[in-house]
Scaffold this motif. Structure first.
Motif, PDB file in Angstrom:
ATOM      1  N   ALA A 241       0.810  -1.220   0.000  1.00 28.49           N
ATOM      2  CA  ALA A 241       0.000   0.000   0.000  1.00 28.49           C
ATOM      3  C   ALA A 241       0.842   1.269   0.000  1.00 28.49           C
ATOM      4  CB  ALA A 241      -0.938  -0.001   1.203  1.00 28.49           C
ATOM      5  N   SER A 242       2.102   1.174   0.417  1.00 36.11           N
ATOM      6  CA  SER A 242       2.936   2.373   0.503  1.00 36.11           C
ATOM      7  C   SER A 242       3.635   2.715  -0.808  1.00 36.11           C
ATOM      8  CB  SER A 242       3.977   2.203   1.614  1.00 36.11           C
ATOM      9  OG  SER A 242       4.895   1.165   1.288  1.00 36.11           O
ATOM     10  N   TYR A 243       3.527   1.840  -1.805  1.00 37.57           N
ATOM     11  CA  TYR A 243       4.171   2.081  -3.093  1.00 37.57           C
ATOM     12  C   TYR A 243       3.169   2.609  -4.107  1.00 37.57           C
ATOM     13  CZ  TYR A 243       8.351  -0.455  -1.554  1.00 37.57           C
ATOM     14  OH  TYR A 243       9.487  -0.857  -0.897  1.00 37.57           O
ATOM     15  N   GLU A 244       3.595   3.602  -4.892  1.00 45.25           N
ATOM     16  CA  GLU A 244       2.777   4.081  -5.995  1.00 45.25           C
ATOM     17  C   GLU A 244       2.788   2.999  -7.073  1.00 45.25           C
ATOM     18  OE1 GLU A 244       1.299   5.527  -9.442  1.00 45.25           O
ATOM     19  OE2 GLU A 244       3.487   5.256  -9.348  1.00 45.25           O
ATOM     20  N   PRO A 245       1.622   2.546  -7.568  1.00 43.67           N
ATOM     21  CA  PRO A 245       1.565   1.377  -8.457  1.00 43.67           C
ATOM     22  C   PRO A 245       2.428   1.487  -9.710  1.00 43.67           C
ATOM     23  CG  PRO A 245      -0.617   1.877  -7.641  1.00 43.67           C
ATOM     24  CD  PRO A 245       0.270   3.001  -7.182  1.00 43.67           C
ATOM     25  N   ASN A 246       2.379   2.613 -10.406  1.00 42.13           N
ATOM     26  CA  ASN A 246       3.179   2.735 -11.631  1.00 42.13           C
ATOM     27  C   ASN A 246       4.667   2.624 -11.332  1.00 42.13           C
ATOM     28  OD1 ASN A 246       1.615   2.971 -14.011  1.00 42.13           O
ATOM     29  ND2 ASN A 246       0.913   5.000 -13.361  1.00 42.13           N
ATOM     30  N   SER A 247       5.105   3.276 -10.253  1.00 48.36           N
ATOM     31  CA  SER A 247       6.511   3.218  -9.873  1.00 48.36           C
ATOM     32  C   SER A 247       6.897   1.798  -9.489  1.00 48.36           C
ATOM     33  CB  SER A 247       6.774   4.168  -8.713  1.00 48.36           C
ATOM     34  OG  SER A 247       8.109   4.033  -8.242  1.00 48.36           O
ATOM     35  N   ALA A 248       6.025   1.126  -8.726  1.00 45.69           N
ATOM     36  CA  ALA A 248       6.316  -0.242  -8.303  1.00 45.69           C
ATOM     37  C   ALA A 248       6.407  -1.190  -9.495  1.00 45.69           C
ATOM     38  CB  ALA A 248       5.248  -0.722  -7.332  1.00 45.69           C
ATOM     39  N   LEU A 249       5.507  -1.038 -10.470  1.00 45.31           N
ATOM     40  CA  LEU A 249       5.540  -1.896 -11.654  1.00 45.31           C
ATOM     41  C   LEU A 249       6.811  -1.668 -12.461  1.00 45.31           C
ATOM     42  CD1 LEU A 249       1.793  -1.614 -12.703  1.00 45.31           C
ATOM     43  CD2 LEU A 249       2.978  -3.714 -12.020  1.00 45.31           C
ATOM     44  N   ALA A 250       7.244  -0.390 -12.558  1.00 45.60           N
ATOM     45  CA  ALA A 250       8.480  -0.093 -13.280  1.00 45.60           C
ATOM     46  C   ALA A 250       9.679  -0.704 -12.561  1.00 45.60           C
ATOM     47  CB  ALA A 250       8.659   1.414 -13.414  1.00 45.60           C
ATOM     48  N   ARG A 251       9.686  -0.623 -11.244  1.00 41.15           N
ATOM     49  CA  ARG A 251      10.789  -1.205 -10.476  1.00 41.15           C
ATOM     50  C   ARG A 251      10.795  -2.725 -10.582  1.00 41.15           C
ATOM     51  NH1 ARG A 251      10.663   1.290  -4.560  1.00 41.15           N
ATOM     52  NH2 ARG A 251      12.462  -0.102  -4.355  1.00 41.15           N
ATOM     53  N   LEU A 252       9.630  -3.318 -10.623  1.00 43.65           N
ATOM     54  CA  LEU A 252       9.550  -4.766 -10.815  1.00 43.65           C
ATOM     55  C   LEU A 252      10.117  -5.175 -12.165  1.00 43.65           C
ATOM     56  CD1 LEU A 252       6.073  -5.757  -9.323  1.00 43.65           C
ATOM     57  CD2 LEU A 252       8.280  -6.773  -8.708  1.00 43.65           C
ATOM     58  N   GLU A 253       9.842  -4.359 -13.181  1.00 38.82           N
ATOM     59  CA  GLU A 253      10.379  -4.649 -14.517  1.00 38.82           C
ATOM     60  C   GLU A 253      11.905  -4.648 -14.491  1.00 38.82           C
ATOM     61  OE1 GLU A 253       9.673  -5.381 -18.685  1.00 38.82           O
ATOM     62  OE2 GLU A 253       8.311  -5.322 -16.971  1.00 38.82           O
ATOM     63  N   VAL A 254      12.485  -3.639 -13.835  1.00 34.44           N
ATOM     64  CA  VAL A 254      13.942  -3.554 -13.729  1.00 34.44           C
ATOM     65  C   VAL A 254      14.493  -4.723 -12.913  1.00 34.44           C
ATOM     66  CG1 VAL A 254      15.847  -2.180 -12.799  1.00 34.44           C
ATOM     67  CG2 VAL A 254      13.961  -1.052 -14.006  1.00 34.44           C
ATOM     68  N   PHE A 255      13.804  -5.036 -11.824  1.00 31.76           N
ATOM     69  CA  PHE A 255      14.232  -6.145 -10.964  1.00 31.76           C
ATOM     70  C   PHE A 255      14.220  -7.466 -11.718  1.00 31.76           C
ATOM     71  CE2 PHE A 255      12.952  -9.499  -7.875  1.00 31.76           C
ATOM     72  CZ  PHE A 255      14.062  -9.456  -7.042  1.00 31.76           C
ATOM     73  N   GLU A 256      13.157  -7.722 -12.457  1.00 30.75           N
ATOM     74  CA  GLU A 256      13.048  -8.979 -13.195  1.00 30.75           C
ATOM     75  C   GLU A 256      14.098  -9.062 -14.290  1.00 30.75           C
ATOM     76  OE1 GLU A 256       9.514 -11.747 -15.108  1.00 30.75           O
ATOM     77  OE2 GLU A 256       9.263  -9.572 -15.084  1.00 30.75           O
ATOM     78  N   ALA A 257      14.312  -7.938 -14.996  1.00 29.88           N
ATOM     79  CA  ALA A 257      15.329  -7.927 -16.052  1.00 29.88           C
ATOM     80  C   ALA A 257      16.718  -8.139 -15.467  1.00 29.88           C
ATOM     81  CB  ALA A 257      15.276  -6.610 -16.822  1.00 29.88           C
ATOM     82  N   GLY A 258      16.981  -7.533 -14.304  1.00 30.17           N
ATOM     83  CA  GLY A 258      18.278  -7.710 -13.665  1.00 30.17           C
ATOM     84  C   GLY A 258      18.507  -9.147 -13.233  1.00 30.17           C
ATOM     85  N   ASN A 259      17.465  -9.783 -12.691  1.00 28.29           N
ATOM     86  CA  ASN A 259      17.578 -11.193 -12.311  1.00 28.29           C
ATOM     87  C   ASN A 259      17.877 -12.071 -13.519  1.00 28.29           C
ATOM     88  OD1 ASN A 259      16.955 -10.368  -9.759  1.00 28.29           O
ATOM     89  ND2 ASN A 259      15.003 -11.456  -9.618  1.00 28.29           N
ATOM     90  N   ALA A 260      17.155 -11.804 -14.615  1.00 34.40           N
ATOM     91  CA  ALA A 260      17.356 -12.605 -15.826  1.00 34.40           C
ATOM     92  C   ALA A 260      18.766 -12.429 -16.369  1.00 34.40           C
ATOM     93  CB  ALA A 260      16.323 -12.214 -16.880  1.00 34.40           C
ATOM     94  N   ALA A 261      19.267 -11.187 -16.350  1.00 37.02           N
ATOM     95  CA  ALA A 261      20.618 -10.930 -16.851  1.00 37.02           C
ATOM     96  C   ALA A 261      21.655 -11.627 -15.972  1.00 37.02           C
ATOM     97  CB  ALA A 261      20.877  -9.425 -16.891  1.00 37.02           C
ATOM     98  N   TRP A 262      21.468 -11.537 -14.658  1.00 37.09           N
ATOM     99  CA  TRP A 262      22.403 -12.189 -13.730  1.00 37.09           C
ATOM    100  C   TRP A 262      22.443 -13.689 -13.979  1.00 37.09           C
ATOM    101  CZ3 TRP A 262      21.288 -15.965 -10.070  1.00 37.09           C
ATOM    102  CH2 TRP A 262      22.329 -16.288  -9.200  1.00 37.09           C
ATOM    103  N   ARG A 263      21.296 -14.318 -14.075  1.00 36.07           N
ATOM    104  CA  ARG A 263      21.258 -15.770 -14.254  1.00 36.07           C
ATOM    105  C   ARG A 263      21.853 -16.161 -15.596  1.00 36.07           C
ATOM    106  NH1 ARG A 263      18.779 -20.318 -15.768  1.00 36.07           N
ATOM    107  NH2 ARG A 263      18.505 -21.959 -14.199  1.00 36.07           N
ATOM    108  N   HIS A 264      21.597 -15.357 -16.633  1.00 31.12           N
ATOM    109  CA  HIS A 264      22.129 -15.667 -17.961  1.00 31.12           C
ATOM    110  C   HIS A 264      23.654 -15.548 -17.963  1.00 31.12           C
ATOM    111  CE1 HIS A 264      21.586 -16.644 -22.074  1.00 31.12           C
ATOM    112  NE2 HIS A 264      21.932 -15.469 -22.559  1.00 31.12           N
ATOM    113  N   ARG A 265      24.191 -14.543 -17.264  1.00 31.72           N
ATOM    114  CA  ARG A 265      25.651 -14.414 -17.171  1.00 31.72           C
ATOM    115  C   ARG A 265      26.241 -15.622 -16.450  1.00 31.72           C
ATOM    116  NH1 ARG A 265      24.383  -9.041 -15.827  1.00 31.72           N
ATOM    117  NH2 ARG A 265      24.744  -9.461 -13.614  1.00 31.72           N
TER     118      ARG A 265
END
Length: 316
Positions: A241-265
């Motif tokens: 509830a403390s996160y603005e939804p658009n900001s949280a969704l954008a951060r999730l996108e970055v987080f998921e992409a970072g996880n995928a890049a880390w695992r691929h490396r």
């Protein structure tokens, strides 16, 4: 949802890594934390044998760490080198931070070097050439080296402490988050908030997924990367509830992409690492490319831990 690796630009997982400002990939996990293996003494000695005005090529250069070592040797000895680093990732931006005698070129496949034949006096590779199609990459290296040209390559070893730790981190990630739906549930929860809909179902599912992931964590160094990831998701699940939804969704996108890049490396590193027979094949391919083996040895750190292979070649 983030695009799959097959939909991304080539080298995406390394482009993001180098853009972050990192310079090394030879990190050993110790009880005191991660320690980067220092290759400066190796390169200082090797580049010191080149004459002034030598043209040098660094393969899979990343942020140009080896190129900088070559430049430092030139400056310390009163020589002048022309140093070119190439990488299939996007690394040109790092050139602005390097000495004037260093140039980095991104988007360059080692299997198709954009240089005329007999251009370089020396070539280096620090845990890089093994990621390429070595048959084609070595043929290209043999083509662009001048007669008498030399090459030194540090190569990931299948039995090294780095490779074993990388394999352990991948296994830990897969055990904890590999089949978890936590990110999917988080995305659904914030999307519902954005639309003004009830999100109790996705929120409960997110908290349960995080709880299950946390229960699979183990108190070993292999779990440290995924422990951080679970901690991030746990914070989201507790404070939705403390996160603005658009900001949280954008951060999730970055987080998921970072996880995928880390695992691929991590996966790429393990696949690239060579065992003894694999290095035999590498040396044979180098011979077919017109390169004569001068040195083949295992590389160890100051504590005796196996780090990689050290191989050097000369073009007759």
């Amino acid at each position: 949802m983030s695009p799959s690796p097959s939909e991304k630009r080539r080298g995406w997982h390394w482009s993001d890594y180098w853009r972050s400002g990192r310079t090394d990939v030879m990190t050993v996990q110790t009880p005191a934390g991660p320690v980067a293996f220092d290759t400066r003494p190796i390169w200082t000695e090797w580049f010191g044998a080149f004459e002034t005005d030598s043209a040098l090529l660094d393969l899979a250069t990343g942020n140009g760490q080896v190129a900088v070592h070559a430049s430092g040797v030139a400056a310390a000895s009163g020589k002048a080198f022309t140093i070119t680093g190439v990488d299939y990732a996007e690394v040109e931006a790092a050139s602005a931070r390097l000495p004037a005698d260093c140039r980095l070129m991104g988007g360059v496949a080692l299997e198709q070097l954009p240089f005329p034949a007999a251009t370089f006096d020396g070539a280096s590779s620090q845990f890089g050439i093994e990621y390429a199609d070595t048959r084609a990459a070595l043929l290209e290296l043999g083509r662009v080296l001048r007669p008498g040209g030399r090459a030194l390559m540090l190569i990931h070893h299948a039995d090294s402490v780095i490779t074993r730790q990388t394999a352990g981190q991948i296994a830990a990630y897969d055990a904890v988050l590999g089949k978890s739906g936590a990110i999917r549930h988080a995305r659904r929860a914030f999307a519902a908030h954005l639309k003004g809909l009830t999100a109790s179902g996705p929120e409960d599912a997110l908290r349960e997924a995080v709880r299950q992931a946390a229960a699979r964590l183990e108190p070993t160094a292999a779990f440290e990367p995924v422990r951080y990831m679970v901690g991030y998701l746990d914070d989201l699940s507790r404070r939705i509830a403390s996160y603005e939804p658009n900001s949280a969704l954008a951060r999730l996108e970055v987080f998921e992409a970072g996880n995928a890049a880390w695992r691929h490396r991590q996966q790429s590193q393990n696949l690239a690492a060579l065992d003894g027979p694999g290095l035999d094949v590498f040396v044979q391919r180098a011979a077919r490319a017109g390169l004569t083996l001068e040195e083949r040895a295992e590389l160890n750190d100051g504590q005796g831990a196996l780090i990689g292979w050290r191989t050097s070649f000369r073009k007759p």
